[in-house]
Each structure stands twice: as C-alpha cells, then as structure tokens.
Design a protein around this motif. Structure first.
Motif, mmCIF file in Angstrom:
data_model
loop_
_atom_site.group_PDB
_atom_site.id
_atom_site.type_symbol
_atom_site.label_atom_id
_atom_site.label_comp_id
_atom_site.label_asym_id
_atom_site.label_seq_id
_atom_site.Cartn_x
_atom_site.Cartn_y
_atom_site.Cartn_z
ATOM 1 N N ILE A 9 0.837 -1.205 0.000
ATOM 2 C CA ILE A 9 0.000 0.000 0.000
ATOM 3 C C ILE A 9 0.872 1.255 0.000
ATOM 4 O O ILE A 9 0.646 2.196 -0.768
ATOM 5 N N VAL A 10 1.886 1.267 0.856
ATOM 6 C CA VAL A 10 2.795 2.426 0.920
ATOM 7 C C VAL A 10 3.562 2.576 -0.396
ATOM 8 O O VAL A 10 3.756 3.692 -0.897
ATOM 9 N N ASP A 11 3.976 1.451 -0.986
ATOM 10 C CA ASP A 11 4.744 1.483 -2.234
ATOM 11 C C ASP A 11 3.909 2.049 -3.379
ATOM 12 O O ASP A 11 4.399 2.831 -4.200
ATOM 13 N N ILE A 12 2.635 1.668 -3.438
ATOM 14 C CA ILE A 12 1.746 2.195 -4.480
ATOM 15 C C ILE A 12 1.519 3.689 -4.281
ATOM 16 O O ILE A 12 1.485 4.462 -5.245
ATOM 17 N N TRP A 13 1.392 4.090 -3.022
ATOM 18 C CA TRP A 13 1.070 5.477 -2.691
ATOM 19 C C TRP A 13 2.266 6.408 -2.842
ATOM 20 O O TRP A 13 2.192 7.468 -3.470
ATOM 21 N N LYS A 14 3.427 5.999 -2.293
ATOM 22 C CA LYS A 14 4.585 6.894 -2.249
ATOM 23 C C LYS A 14 5.761 6.439 -3.100
ATOM 24 O O LYS A 14 6.676 7.208 -3.368
ATOM 25 N N ARG A 15 5.792 5.143 -3.495
ATOM 26 C CA ARG A 15 6.903 4.547 -4.239
ATOM 27 C C ARG A 15 8.222 4.656 -3.468
ATOM 28 O O ARG A 15 9.291 4.741 -4.065
ATOM 29 N N GLU A 16 8.126 4.660 -2.154
ATOM 30 C CA GLU A 16 9.328 4.711 -1.326
ATOM 31 C C GLU A 16 8.995 4.158 0.057
ATOM 32 O O GLU A 16 7.988 4.537 0.657
ATOM 33 N N ILE A 17 9.827 3.233 0.543
ATOM 34 C CA ILE A 17 9.642 2.656 1.871
ATOM 35 C C ILE A 17 10.984 2.727 2.600
ATOM 36 O O ILE A 17 12.004 2.288 2.069
ATOM 37 N N HIS A 18 10.961 3.258 3.807
ATOM 38 C CA HIS A 18 12.210 3.426 4.559
ATOM 39 C C HIS A 18 12.762 2.064 4.968
ATOM 40 O O HIS A 18 12.021 1.125 5.259
ATOM 41 N N ASP A 19 14.094 1.981 5.014
ATOM 42 C CA ASP A 19 14.757 0.725 5.395
ATOM 43 C C ASP A 19 14.366 0.258 6.796
ATOM 44 O O ASP A 19 14.356 -0.943 7.075
ATOM 45 N N TYR A 20 14.031 1.209 7.679
ATOM 46 C CA TYR A 20 13.659 0.838 9.051
ATOM 47 C C TYR A 20 12.422 -0.061 9.079
ATOM 48 O O TYR A 20 12.231 -0.842 10.025
ATOM 49 N N TYR A 21 11.582 0.081 8.076
ATOM 50 C CA TYR A 21 10.375 -0.751 7.992
ATOM 51 C C TYR A 21 10.756 -2.228 7.931
ATOM 52 O O TYR A 21 10.212 -3.060 8.668
#
Length: 237
Positions: A25-37
């Motif tokens: 969901i985050v990838d579709i929305w922002k196309r970026e996910i922090h490594d901490y995730y």
C-alpha cells in the motif's frame, strides 16, 4: 503463552502478510519505503525464532531460506527492481521462511519465482490495451520511424500516456525522428517521466507482485516446481 493462542507458523505467516500488504500500500502510494520498515519486521522475525521451542530447527530453516539474500541483492544492484523489494524478500526469509499451508513443492526462491510469473500480467494488459486502440482506429505509433518488431515489443512493454505518473519514458528523439528506447531502466536511478503524450512503461510496484507471489506460495506452493513434479520430473539422487 504464544502457543495457547496460535502456533508459531500461523504467527509468522500473519506477520509476513501484514508486512507485505502494508508495504504494498505504501509502495503504491509513495513509491518509497524506509529501510527501518524492513529492519523492524525482520527483527520481529528473529525474536519469534528465539521464542520458538524448536529454535535450532527454526534457525536452520531461516539459514536455508536466506540463500535468496545474495541473489536479490545482485538483482537490486543491476536495477531490475528496487532496494525495498530486495529487503522485503530478505525480511520474508527471516519471518516466514519457506512457509506454506500445502504439501506442494517450495524452495527459498518460490516467492520470487511466483512473483516473476505474475509480472507477465501487466505486459499482457499493455498488449490488450494497445490492440483495442488499434482496432478503434488510433495510430498509436504516429510519427515513429521504427521497425515492426520494435513496435510489437513496445506494445508489450507499455503504451502512450497522456499524463504519465510513476512511469519511465520509452521514446526518444534521434536525428530529428521519434524512436523507441527499449533499454532496461534502472529501478532506482531512472527518473519518472512527466512529459505528456509519451510512450511509457509503467513503474510497476514489484512489492505488490512479491505479496501475490507469497500468497500463491501459501495456498499453492511453487508454480514452476509443481509443473515439473506434476509432469513426473524427479530430482536426481
């Protein structure tokens, strides 16, 4: 205490699904996910491993599943998919190593191979979309000086977009003529196209395909391996 509520396998599968679905969901929305995730979920997987009564068996399974780690890191560095996709597969190997609810064949590469097969679907969708436009009389390659074979490949790879978003351009100007650029685009270094009325290839969030590949692994196993075994293939002893 955990075993009175769920078995450890169920907990690991639920945690993996939460990680992949929220990440998609985050990838579709922002196309970026922090490594901490991924670090957070991977850490939770390690904690679960040490809480498991069969800790040595669990650590061995995780070790085997992590065979995928160097492979996906190389794919990431080449640029076939992003760092988030590589980290997701590594975290998945820690949280739910080779998890399935079936008796079908799986391997450390099952989620990735299932996802690769799902990756074919957007190409077929692009082709269907372009065929429909052609049948409606649209000249989708108007102004291009290209061979028929390149146009066929481009029809699989993408389409002409009025307002591109999260996509890469596959056209260029060469000696004053419009040409198709069918080179592989680096998933992290290439800038998204913002030019209107341009042939593009969609920047598909591969994490969504990984989530789909994992779900298929859970309920079916490895699509490719099962085809071999269903056809009578046997591993050499």
């Amino acid at each position: 205490m955990f075993e009175t509520l769920f078995d450890f396998q169920t907990i690991r599968i639920i945690l993996a699904l939460i990680m992949l679905i929220l990440g998609s969901i985050v990838d579709i929305w922002k196309r970026e996910i922090h490594d901490y995730y991924w670090i957070g979920f991977g850490g939770a997987g390690i904690v679960l491993a040490f809480l498991n009564p069969n800790i040595m068996t669990q650590l061995l399974t995780i070790g085997i599943a992590l065979i995928i780690a160097p492979f996906v890191i190389v794919i990431w560095r080449i640029g076939l998919f992003g760092g988030a996709d590589a980290f997701a597969l590594i975290a998945l190997a820690v949280i739910a190593p080779m998890a399935t609810i079936t008796d079908n064949q799986i391997s450390p590469f099952t989620t990735l191979s299932n996802a690769a097969l799902l990756f074919i679907i957007p190409f077929l969708f692009n082709l269907f979309r372009n065929i429909i436009l052609q049948l409606r009389g649209k000249n989708i390659f108007e102004g291009f000086d290209e061979s028929f074979s390149k146009k066929i490949i481009a029809s699989f790879m993408g389409y002409k977009s009025k307002n591109p978003k999260f996509a890469f351009s596959i056209e260029k100007m060469e000696k004053g003529k419009k040409k198709l650029d069918l080179a592989i685009h680096h998933a992290e270094n290439q800038e998204f196209c913002t030019t209107p009325n341009t042939w593009i290839t969609p920047g598909i969030p591969y994490l969504l395909l990984i989530a789909g590949g994992f779900i298929i692994q859970l309920i079916h196993g490895d699509i490719i391996l099962n085809q071999f075994f269903d056809s009578g293939f046997q591993l050499p002893i």
